[in-house]
Design a protein around this motif. Structure first.
Motif, short mmCIF file in Angstrom:
data_model
loop_
_atom_site.label_atom_id
_atom_site.label_comp_id
_atom_site.label_asym_id
_atom_site.label_seq_id
_atom_site.Cartn_x
_atom_site.Cartn_y
_atom_site.Cartn_z
N PRO A 1 0.83 -1.21 0.00
CA PRO A 1 0.00 0.00 0.00
C PRO A 1 0.87 1.26 0.00
O PRO A 1 1.99 1.26 0.51
N ARG A 2 0.34 2.32 -0.54
CA ARG A 2 1.04 3.60 -0.58
C ARG A 2 0.90 4.26 0.79
O ARG A 2 -0.22 4.47 1.28
N ILE A 3 2.04 4.57 1.39
CA ILE A 3 2.07 5.27 2.68
C ILE A 3 2.87 6.55 2.46
O ILE A 3 4.10 6.51 2.36
N ASP A 4 2.19 7.68 2.36
CA ASP A 4 2.87 8.97 2.19
C ASP A 4 3.30 9.49 3.56
O ASP A 4 2.52 9.44 4.52
N VAL A 5 4.53 9.98 3.62
CA VAL A 5 5.03 10.58 4.86
C VAL A 5 5.69 11.92 4.57
O VAL A 5 6.25 12.14 3.50
N VAL A 6 5.58 12.80 5.54
CA VAL A 6 6.38 14.02 5.55
C VAL A 6 7.56 13.69 6.43
O VAL A 6 7.40 13.18 7.54
N TYR A 7 8.76 13.92 5.91
CA TYR A 7 9.96 13.59 6.67
C TYR A 7 10.69 14.87 7.08
O TYR A 7 10.55 15.91 6.44
N TYR A 8 11.42 14.76 8.18
CA TYR A 8 12.21 15.85 8.72
C TYR A 8 13.64 15.33 8.88
O TYR A 8 13.90 14.48 9.73
N LEU A 9 14.53 15.83 8.03
CA LEU A 9 15.93 15.39 8.04
C LEU A 9 16.82 16.53 8.51
O LEU A 9 16.72 17.65 8.00
N ARG A 10 17.68 16.24 9.46
CA ARG A 10 18.62 17.25 9.93
C ARG A 10 19.96 17.06 9.24
O ARG A 10 20.46 15.94 9.14
N PHE A 11 20.52 18.16 8.75
CA PHE A 11 21.90 18.19 8.25
C PHE A 11 22.53 19.43 8.85
O PHE A 11 22.13 20.55 8.51
N ASP A 12 23.45 19.21 9.78
CA ASP A 12 24.07 20.30 10.53
C ASP A 12 22.97 21.05 11.28
O ASP A 12 22.25 20.44 12.05
#
Length: 140
Positions: free
Chosen positions: A45-56
């Motif tokens: 199934p399609r599971i859409d997510v909003v992601y939060y990635l930290r770089f520095d």
């Protein structure tokens, strides 16, 4: 719930912790019944997510329906959180944190953004949440 070690890895998420419910093992991470195997002939199934990635000291707020693939292609130090949602939620977050925008989908990692990702993270590890959402969709 008393988590223990599953007899083997979960066939859905690969988790190793489980709980016995009515004599049946259930994965503690995704709540998939141990021993059940998703049908390999059917698409997941399609599971859409909003992601939060930290770089520095910056955070990328993006969206994906295949987060493992997407995150593998983005340089980052840490996955802060997932939030279930599609581009609509992503646009809401971009508006919410517009004052922190550095360019594109990158934002300054401020106390406000840290509080938001901490709140999301309090619901659980991002990958465990994704596995649980996938499990729920497969059971539906």
């Amino acid at each position: 719930m008393n988590d223990r070690i599953l007899p083997g890895p979960c066939h859905l998420c690969g988790g190793s912790r489980g709980t016995r419910i009515s004599g049946t093992w259930v994965c503690a991470d995704c709540e998939w019944r141990y021993g059940d195997v998703p049908d390999p002939d059917l698409p997941l199934p399609r599971i859409d997510v909003v992601y939060y990635l930290r770089f520095d000291r910056r955070v990328k707020i993006g969206t994906s329906m295949r987060p493992r693939q997407r995150l593998a292609s983005i340089r980052h130090d840490e996955l802060l959180a997932f939030e279930r949602g599609d581009r609509t939620i992503e646009r809401e977050r971009h508006r919410q944190f517009a004052a922190l925008r550095e360019g594109g989908e990158w934002f300054t990692f401020s106390a406000e953004l840290e509080a938001h990702t901490s709140l999301l993270r309090s619901a659980g590890d991002p990958w465990s949440l994704h596995a649980r959402w996938l499990s729920e969709a497969l059971r539906a």
